[in-house]
Scaffold this motif. Structure first.
Motif, PDB file in Angstrom:
ATOM      1  N   LEU A 162       6.349   1.152 -11.855  1.00  0.00           N
ATOM      2  CA  LEU A 162       5.813   0.646 -10.595  1.00  0.00           C
ATOM      3  C   LEU A 162       6.210   1.570  -9.437  1.00  0.00           C
ATOM      4  CD1 LEU A 162       4.306  -1.511  -8.989  1.00  0.00           C
ATOM      5  CD2 LEU A 162       6.440  -2.833  -8.899  1.00  0.00           C
ATOM      6  N   ALA A 163       7.456   2.025  -9.434  1.00  0.00           N
ATOM      7  CA  ALA A 163       7.906   2.939  -8.376  1.00  0.00           C
ATOM      8  C   ALA A 163       7.106   4.233  -8.402  1.00  0.00           C
ATOM      9  CB  ALA A 163       9.396   3.230  -8.524  1.00  0.00           C
ATOM     10  N   VAL A 164       6.790   4.724  -9.593  1.00  0.00           N
ATOM     11  CA  VAL A 164       5.980   5.941  -9.715  1.00  0.00           C
ATOM     12  C   VAL A 164       4.579   5.699  -9.172  1.00  0.00           C
ATOM     13  CG1 VAL A 164       4.903   7.551 -11.330  1.00  0.00           C
ATOM     14  CG2 VAL A 164       7.301   6.907 -11.632  1.00  0.00           C
ATOM     15  N   LYS A 165       3.973   4.568  -9.543  1.00  0.00           N
ATOM     16  CA  LYS A 165       2.624   4.247  -9.051  1.00  0.00           C
ATOM     17  C   LYS A 165       2.591   4.207  -7.524  1.00  0.00           C
ATOM     18  CE  LYS A 165       0.206   0.964 -10.979  1.00  0.00           C
ATOM     19  NZ  LYS A 165      -0.156  -0.347 -11.573  1.00  0.00           N
ATOM     20  N   ARG A 166       3.620   3.643  -6.936  1.00  0.00           N
ATOM     21  CA  ARG A 166       3.675   3.578  -5.471  1.00  0.00           C
ATOM     22  C   ARG A 166       3.846   4.969  -4.869  1.00  0.00           C
ATOM     23  NH1 ARG A 166       7.504  -1.875  -4.908  1.00  0.00           N
ATOM     24  NH2 ARG A 166       5.817  -3.372  -5.320  1.00  0.00           N
ATOM     25  N   LYS A 199      -6.736   0.379   0.378  1.00  0.00           N
ATOM     26  CA  LYS A 199      -5.373  -0.011   0.041  1.00  0.00           C
ATOM     27  C   LYS A 199      -5.307  -0.456  -1.420  1.00  0.00           C
ATOM     28  CE  LYS A 199      -5.650  -4.910   1.309  1.00  0.00           C
ATOM     29  NZ  LYS A 199      -5.045  -5.994   2.111  1.00  0.00           N
ATOM     30  N   VAL A 200      -4.096  -0.394  -1.966  1.00  0.00           N
ATOM     31  CA  VAL A 200      -3.870  -0.854  -3.331  1.00  0.00           C
ATOM     32  C   VAL A 200      -2.953  -2.062  -3.297  1.00  0.00           C
ATOM     33  CG1 VAL A 200      -4.221   1.425  -4.353  1.00  0.00           C
ATOM     34  CG2 VAL A 200      -1.921   0.747  -3.610  1.00  0.00           C
ATOM     35  N   GLU A 201      -3.065  -2.896  -4.301  1.00  0.00           N
ATOM     36  CA  GLU A 201      -2.307  -4.140  -4.336  1.00  0.00           C
ATOM     37  C   GLU A 201      -1.220  -4.071  -5.414  1.00  0.00           C
ATOM     38  OE1 GLU A 201      -2.579  -6.466  -2.187  1.00  0.00           O
ATOM     39  OE2 GLU A 201      -4.469  -5.950  -1.206  1.00  0.00           O
ATOM     40  N   TYR A 202      -0.210  -3.256  -5.186  1.00  0.00           N
ATOM     41  CA  TYR A 202       0.960  -3.276  -6.063  1.00  0.00           C
ATOM     42  C   TYR A 202       2.160  -2.740  -5.323  1.00  0.00           C
ATOM     43  CZ  TYR A 202      -0.808   1.481  -7.015  1.00  0.00           C
ATOM     44  OH  TYR A 202      -1.307   2.766  -6.898  1.00  0.00           O
ATOM     45  N   ASP A 247       0.819  -1.217   0.000  1.00  0.00           N
ATOM     46  CA  ASP A 247       0.000   0.000   0.000  1.00  0.00           C
ATOM     47  C   ASP A 247       0.850   1.262   0.000  1.00  0.00           C
ATOM     48  OD1 ASP A 247      -2.443   1.225  -0.206  1.00  0.00           O
ATOM     49  OD2 ASP A 247      -2.861   1.208   1.931  1.00  0.00           O
ATOM     50  N   SER A 248       1.941   1.230  -0.731  1.00  0.00           N
ATOM     51  CA  SER A 248       2.855   2.354  -0.998  1.00  0.00           C
ATOM     52  C   SER A 248       3.914   2.563   0.080  1.00  0.00           C
ATOM     53  CB  SER A 248       2.092   3.670  -1.205  1.00  0.00           C
ATOM     54  OG  SER A 248       1.742   4.286   0.012  1.00  0.00           O
ATOM     55  N   TRP A 249       3.940   1.756   1.122  1.00  0.00           N
ATOM     56  CA  TRP A 249       4.880   1.958   2.214  1.00  0.00           C
ATOM     57  C   TRP A 249       6.089   1.019   2.093  1.00  0.00           C
ATOM     58  CZ3 TRP A 249       4.373   5.643   6.064  1.00  0.00           C
ATOM     59  CH2 TRP A 249       3.145   6.322   6.088  1.00  0.00           C
ATOM     60  N   TYR A 250       7.264   1.609   2.263  1.00  0.00           N
ATOM     61  CA  TYR A 250       8.507   0.837   2.332  1.00  0.00           C
ATOM     62  C   TYR A 250       8.991   0.808   3.776  1.00  0.00           C
ATOM     63  CZ  TYR A 250       8.971   1.254  -2.775  1.00  0.00           C
ATOM     64  OH  TYR A 250       8.774   1.195  -4.132  1.00  0.00           O
ATOM     65  N   ARG A 289       0.488   6.714  -4.985  1.00  0.00           N
ATOM     66  CA  ARG A 289      -0.386   6.233  -3.916  1.00  0.00           C
ATOM     67  C   ARG A 289       0.033   6.835  -2.573  1.00  0.00           C
ATOM     68  NH1 ARG A 289      -4.684   5.483  -1.073  1.00  0.00           N
ATOM     69  NH2 ARG A 289      -4.605   3.771   0.424  1.00  0.00           N
ATOM     70  N   TYR A 290       1.328   6.898  -2.316  1.00  0.00           N
ATOM     71  CA  TYR A 290       1.805   7.491  -1.064  1.00  0.00           C
ATOM     72  C   TYR A 290       1.431   8.964  -0.983  1.00  0.00           C
ATOM     73  CZ  TYR A 290       4.937   8.795   2.736  1.00  0.00           C
ATOM     74  OH  TYR A 290       5.443   9.275   3.919  1.00  0.00           O
ATOM     75  N   SER A 291       1.427   9.645  -2.122  1.00  0.00           N
ATOM     76  CA  SER A 291       1.063  11.065  -2.118  1.00  0.00           C
ATOM     77  C   SER A 291      -0.384  11.261  -1.675  1.00  0.00           C
ATOM     78  CB  SER A 291       1.282  11.680  -3.506  1.00  0.00           C
ATOM     79  OG  SER A 291       0.302  11.265  -4.431  1.00  0.00           O
TER      80      SER A 291
END
Length: 408
Positions: free
Chosen positions: A261-265, A405-408, A218-221, A268-270
């Motif tokens: 994929l990194a951009v999409k995450r 939440k998103v699934e990627y 869900d965009s979190w590392y 989502r975090y934004s």
């Protein structure tokens, strides 16, 4: 009667001040305030570096428990972090507006200062060749070059470029923390790759691979093996990973899908960051490094800069939300000393909350919240009318989008 008149005047001024503070401003007024604030924050660092007086004039404030070699790290912190924040704005073309003249002056001073910073004969020479901390702040210098290559890298003379390259390569003699620091090492090497220099592919690949492993959903590392609830996903992780993967994809060293994929995450975090801004333009001071202030919104600012905001988040609502935050932090002088330098704290002089690695130079991470100034003044981010942000609408009982939440 005299005291009644004074009381009436006081109440009038308080009422007028409250009215002005809550007045809906135009995008042009918002941009003018952003420019004024970024210039105010950045000027002491850039102007002093240009005049070879940074080491002479910059305060050396720090927490009593500070644990680094102060004079060997704080100046590079100030320079690298300031550069990374102002770079998109300085990348805009020159023009004859008041803003354009300010921008040109700052860009020319920064170019002069950069030359001084790697000249061993200068009083403001900043060495990258000892301590671990320069691994961090070299990455912000490199990120600034990546964000504004035509404004900040290409105009440098060949000797200065050669000196920067040598300083960057000297970092390979050290290692750092096993967390977001891997991205710092990777991004500096990514910059070297971008200019056709010999780079260390192992440092780059290790950074990318570990960030993939540390993605928790869900965009979190996770910032290393264990998750930390703080703003490092915005201070460092999303922005540096996106910028690094852009270089790798452009150079055919990584698939385009990794970058996308990194951009999409990050997008989502934004969404989280936009929802985090309260109706009053405040946000929670949780986690470590809260003295970095508006750097907490780097990922949101960069997403807007890239024109990648989700469809339901209007650019103007991001502008209005961030402007409200910035007015709370920078409209007064509580975050500056009498010479214009940032002070240790979150919103005021609060040295007790500084971390053991935080000094005056560290604070200039705050500039990272201003990345969207890289959009020209005629972009809809600046020209659209006032738009309420999510929490403002929610607390007024207006319709808002559900959050899942998103699934990627």
């Amino acid at each position: 009667m005299k005291y009644k008149m004074l009381f009436a005047l006081l109440m009038f001024f308080q009422f007028t001040s409250a009215q002005n503070k809550n007045r809906i401003t135009t995008g042009l007024e918002d941009r003018e305030f952003w420019v004024k604030s970024l210039y105010k924050i950045s000027y002491p660092v850039i102007h002093n570096l240009a005049n070879e007086t940074l080491k002479k004039n910059m305060p050396l404030a720090h927490n009593p428990d500070y644990g680094l070699n102060l004079t060997k790290v704080t100046y590079l912190e100030a320079v690298g972090r300031t550069m990374a924040g102002v770079a998109p704005w300085l990348a805009l073309p020159d023009d004859e507006t008041k803003e354009g003249k300010m921008r040109k002056t700052m860009r020319l001073e920064l170019l002069k200062g950069l030359t001084n910073s790697v000249n061993p004969a200068s009083p403001d020479y900043i060495s990258y060749r000892s301590e671990g901390q320069p691994i961090v702040d070299a990455a912000y210098v490199a990120q600034a070059f990546l964000r504004a290559p035509k404004a900040l890298w290409e105009p440098l003379d060949e000797l200065t470029k050669k000196r920067f390259i040598e300083e960057f390569k000297s970092l390979r003699t050290r290692t750092g923390a096993y967390n977001n620091w891997l991205l710092f090492a990777g991004l500096t090497e990514g910059f070297l790759l971008s200019i056709g220099e010999q780079y260390d592919p192992a440092r780059v690949q290790f950074a990318v691979n570990k960030m993939k492993e540390w993605y928790v959903g869900d965009s979190w590392y996770s910032d290393g093996a264990k998750f930390s609830m703080d703003y490092y996903n915005s201070y460092v992780i999303h922005s540096m990973l996106v910028d690094l993967l852009k270089v790798l994809a452009d150079k055919k060293k990584a698939p385009e899908s990794d970058y996308n994929l990194a951009v999409k995450r990050m997008v989502r975090y934004s969404e989280y960051l936009e929802r985090l801004i309260s109706p009053e333009g405040t946000y929670s001071p949780y986690g470590r490094s809260i003295t970095y202030r508006t750097a907490a919104f780097q990922a949101l600012a960069q997403t807007a800069l890239m024109d990648k905001l989700p469809e339901y988040i209007k650019p103007a609502q991001v502008r209005c939300a961030l402007t409200k935050v910035m007015r709370n932090m920078y409209e007064g002088n509580q975050n500056f000393d009498d010479k214009g330098w940032l002070v240790l704290g979150f919103n005021g002089h609060q040295p007790e909350i500084a971390d053991i690695y935080t000094s005056t130079g560290s604070l200039y991470m705050a500039t990272l919240g201003f990345l969207t100034l890289g959009l020209p003044a005629d972009h809809k981010f600046w020209t659209d009318v006032f738009a309420p942000w999510t929490s403002l609408k929610a607390w007024k009982g207006e319709p808002i989008k559900k959050d899942y939440k998103v699934e990627y």
